[in-house]
Design a protein around this motif. Structure first.
Motif, short mmCIF file in Angstrom:
data_model
loop_
_atom_site.label_atom_id
_atom_site.label_comp_id
_atom_site.label_asym_id
_atom_site.label_seq_id
_atom_site.Cartn_x
_atom_site.Cartn_y
_atom_site.Cartn_z
N ILE A 1 0.84 -1.21 0.00
CA ILE A 1 0.00 0.00 0.00
C ILE A 1 0.87 1.25 0.00
CG2 ILE A 1 -1.68 1.32 1.34
CD1 ILE A 1 -2.81 -1.43 2.26
N MET A 2 1.90 1.28 0.86
CA MET A 2 2.79 2.43 0.92
C MET A 2 3.59 2.56 -0.37
SD MET A 2 3.43 4.99 2.76
CE MET A 2 2.82 4.55 4.36
N ALA A 3 4.03 1.44 -0.91
CA ALA A 3 4.78 1.48 -2.17
C ALA A 3 3.93 2.08 -3.28
CB ALA A 3 5.23 0.07 -2.56
N HIS A 4 2.67 1.69 -3.32
CA HIS A 4 1.75 2.22 -4.34
C HIS A 4 1.60 3.73 -4.19
CE1 HIS A 4 -1.43 1.95 -7.32
NE2 HIS A 4 -2.14 2.77 -6.56
N LYS A 5 1.44 4.21 -2.96
CA LYS A 5 1.30 5.65 -2.71
C LYS A 5 2.56 6.41 -3.13
CE LYS A 5 -1.96 5.38 1.13
NZ LYS A 5 -2.17 5.63 2.55
N ILE A 6 3.71 5.86 -2.77
CA ILE A 6 4.98 6.53 -3.10
C ILE A 6 5.18 6.58 -4.61
CG2 ILE A 6 7.50 6.23 -2.99
CD1 ILE A 6 7.12 5.56 -0.04
N LYS A 7 4.92 5.48 -5.28
CA LYS A 7 5.08 5.46 -6.74
C LYS A 7 4.11 6.42 -7.41
CE LYS A 7 6.62 0.83 -6.88
NZ LYS A 7 6.17 0.66 -5.54
N LYS A 8 2.90 6.49 -6.89
CA LYS A 8 1.91 7.40 -7.45
C LYS A 8 2.38 8.85 -7.31
CE LYS A 8 -3.07 8.00 -7.57
NZ LYS A 8 -4.35 7.61 -7.02
N ILE A 9 2.96 9.18 -6.17
CA ILE A 9 3.48 10.54 -5.95
C ILE A 9 4.64 10.80 -6.90
CG2 ILE A 9 4.74 12.01 -4.33
CD1 ILE A 9 2.96 10.80 -2.12
N LEU A 10 5.58 9.87 -6.98
CA LEU A 10 6.74 10.06 -7.86
C LEU A 10 6.32 10.17 -9.32
CD1 LEU A 10 9.29 7.57 -6.23
CD2 LEU A 10 9.36 10.08 -6.15
N LEU A 11 5.42 9.28 -9.74
CA LEU A 11 4.97 9.31 -11.13
C LEU A 11 4.13 10.55 -11.44
CD1 LEU A 11 4.10 5.55 -11.64
CD2 LEU A 11 5.97 6.82 -12.70
N GLY A 12 3.57 11.16 -10.41
CA GLY A 12 2.79 12.38 -10.59
C GLY A 12 3.64 13.63 -10.79
N GLN A 13 4.93 13.52 -10.56
CA GLN A 13 5.82 14.67 -10.75
C GLN A 13 6.06 14.86 -12.24
OE1 GLN A 13 6.64 16.54 -7.99
NE2 GLN A 13 5.22 15.03 -7.14
N PRO A 14 5.94 16.09 -12.73
CA PRO A 14 6.04 16.32 -14.18
C PRO A 14 7.40 15.98 -14.78
CG PRO A 14 5.96 18.41 -12.99
CD PRO A 14 5.71 17.32 -11.99
N ASN A 15 8.44 15.99 -13.98
CA ASN A 15 9.78 15.74 -14.52
C ASN A 15 10.34 14.37 -14.13
OD1 ASN A 15 9.97 16.40 -11.83
ND2 ASN A 15 11.82 17.61 -12.04
N CYS A 16 9.48 13.46 -13.69
CA CYS A 16 9.94 12.13 -13.29
C CYS A 16 10.44 11.35 -14.51
CB CYS A 16 8.81 11.36 -12.60
SG CYS A 16 9.31 9.75 -12.00
N GLU A 17 11.70 10.94 -14.47
CA GLU A 17 12.31 10.20 -15.57
C GLU A 17 11.98 8.71 -15.42
OE1 GLU A 17 13.71 8.79 -18.65
OE2 GLU A 17 14.01 10.96 -18.48
N LEU A 18 11.15 8.20 -16.31
CA LEU A 18 10.71 6.81 -16.23
C LEU A 18 11.73 5.83 -16.78
CD1 LEU A 18 7.08 7.16 -17.61
CD2 LEU A 18 7.81 7.17 -15.23
N ASN A 19 12.54 6.26 -17.72
CA ASN A 19 13.38 5.34 -18.48
C ASN A 19 14.86 5.41 -18.12
OD1 ASN A 19 11.11 4.43 -20.11
ND2 ASN A 19 11.16 6.51 -20.94
N GLN A 20 15.18 6.02 -16.98
CA GLN A 20 16.57 6.10 -16.54
C GLN A 20 17.10 4.70 -16.28
OE1 GLN A 20 18.69 8.82 -16.14
NE2 GLN A 20 20.20 7.21 -15.81
N GLN A 21 18.25 4.40 -16.85
CA GLN A 21 18.86 3.09 -16.66
C GLN A 21 19.93 3.18 -15.58
OE1 GLN A 21 19.37 2.63 -21.17
NE2 GLN A 21 19.26 0.50 -20.46
N ASN A 22 20.00 2.16 -14.72
CA ASN A 22 21.06 2.11 -13.72
C ASN A 22 22.31 1.50 -14.34
OD1 ASN A 22 20.65 -0.68 -13.74
ND2 ASN A 22 19.61 -0.71 -11.76
N LYS A 23 23.32 1.22 -13.55
CA LYS A 23 24.59 0.70 -14.09
C LYS A 23 24.45 -0.68 -14.71
CE LYS A 23 27.60 3.55 -11.32
NZ LYS A 23 28.69 3.62 -10.35
N LEU A 24 23.40 -1.41 -14.36
CA LEU A 24 23.12 -2.70 -14.98
C LEU A 24 22.26 -2.55 -16.23
CD1 LEU A 24 22.36 -4.83 -11.80
CD2 LEU A 24 24.49 -4.74 -13.10
N GLY A 25 21.84 -1.31 -16.48
CA GLY A 25 21.00 -1.05 -17.64
C GLY A 25 19.52 -1.21 -17.37
#
Length: 197
Positions: free
Chosen positions: A99-123
């Motif tokens: 439930i908390m994870a869903h709320k946090i992701k919803k907040i992060l995804l609601g930010q206009p500049n949230c980068e969805l496709n950023q790759q980490n060092k493993l790609g």
């Protein structure tokens, strides 16, 4: 992406208090949406620095800290040493507190500049992580925000290749329009039996 953390010297839930120094003898403290003045002798003087506070808030499932980071303009797309964003870390929380994870992701995804496709060092992207962990609700959220399905990681795998359950794989296949850009998915054995799309 660095904050200093101070310790309250009185009974409080330490995860819900934030401090801002106003004058040499007084702090402005916020706890559960209420703000007031606190004498400096109620706050520990030795501050601890935390790198990537947005990541820490996402990892710990601390919604109030995450909101405070956003209110104070902490960079949402900052990278930790492994190249992960806070959105990527929020995916790991689902197992412990969905439930908390869903709320946090919803907040992060609601930010206009949230980068969805950023790759980490493993790609890997957040979509790779959600598909690998089998979190179909997060896969769906990311796809609804137009996360790219064609990104390949360092092992040349897409999120569909990483999918570990039929539901995630089905969502990813639907987004791809039925065009499979891989040779084998971890969920392929389940798809043969359960996916009629």
């Amino acid at each position: 992406g660095q904050v200093k953390v101070y310790r309250a010297l009185f009974t409080f839930d330490p995860r819900t208090v934030s401090f801002n120094l106003l004058f040499s003898n007084w702090w402005k403290g916020t706890c559960r949406g209420r703000t007031g003045l606190i004498p400096s002798n109620y706050v520990a003087e030795q501050a601890e620095s935390i790198d990537n506070p947005m990541h820490e808030a996402a990892k710990r499932g601390n919604l109030s800290w995450l909101r405070e980071c956003l209110d104070n303009k902490v960079g949402i797309n900052g990278l930790d040493k492994a190249g992960n964003t806070s959105l990527y870390w929020a995916s790991g929380l689902s197992l412990f507190c969905p439930i908390m994870a869903h709320k946090i992701k919803k907040i992060l995804l609601g930010q206009p500049n949230c980068e969805l496709n950023q790759q980490n060092k493993l790609g890997d992207t957040a979509l790779h992580a959600a598909a690998w962990k089998g979190y179909s609700d997060i896969v769906e959220m990311l796809l609804n925000k137009n996360a790219r399905t064609d990104v390949v990681n360092n092992e040349k795998k897409t999120a569909l290749d990483m999918a570990t359950n039929a539901q995630c794989a089905s969502l990813l296949k639907r987004k791809l329009g039925g065009v499979i850009l891989r040779t084998h998915s971890n969920a392929e054995e389940y798809l043969d039996d359960e996916d009629s799309d």
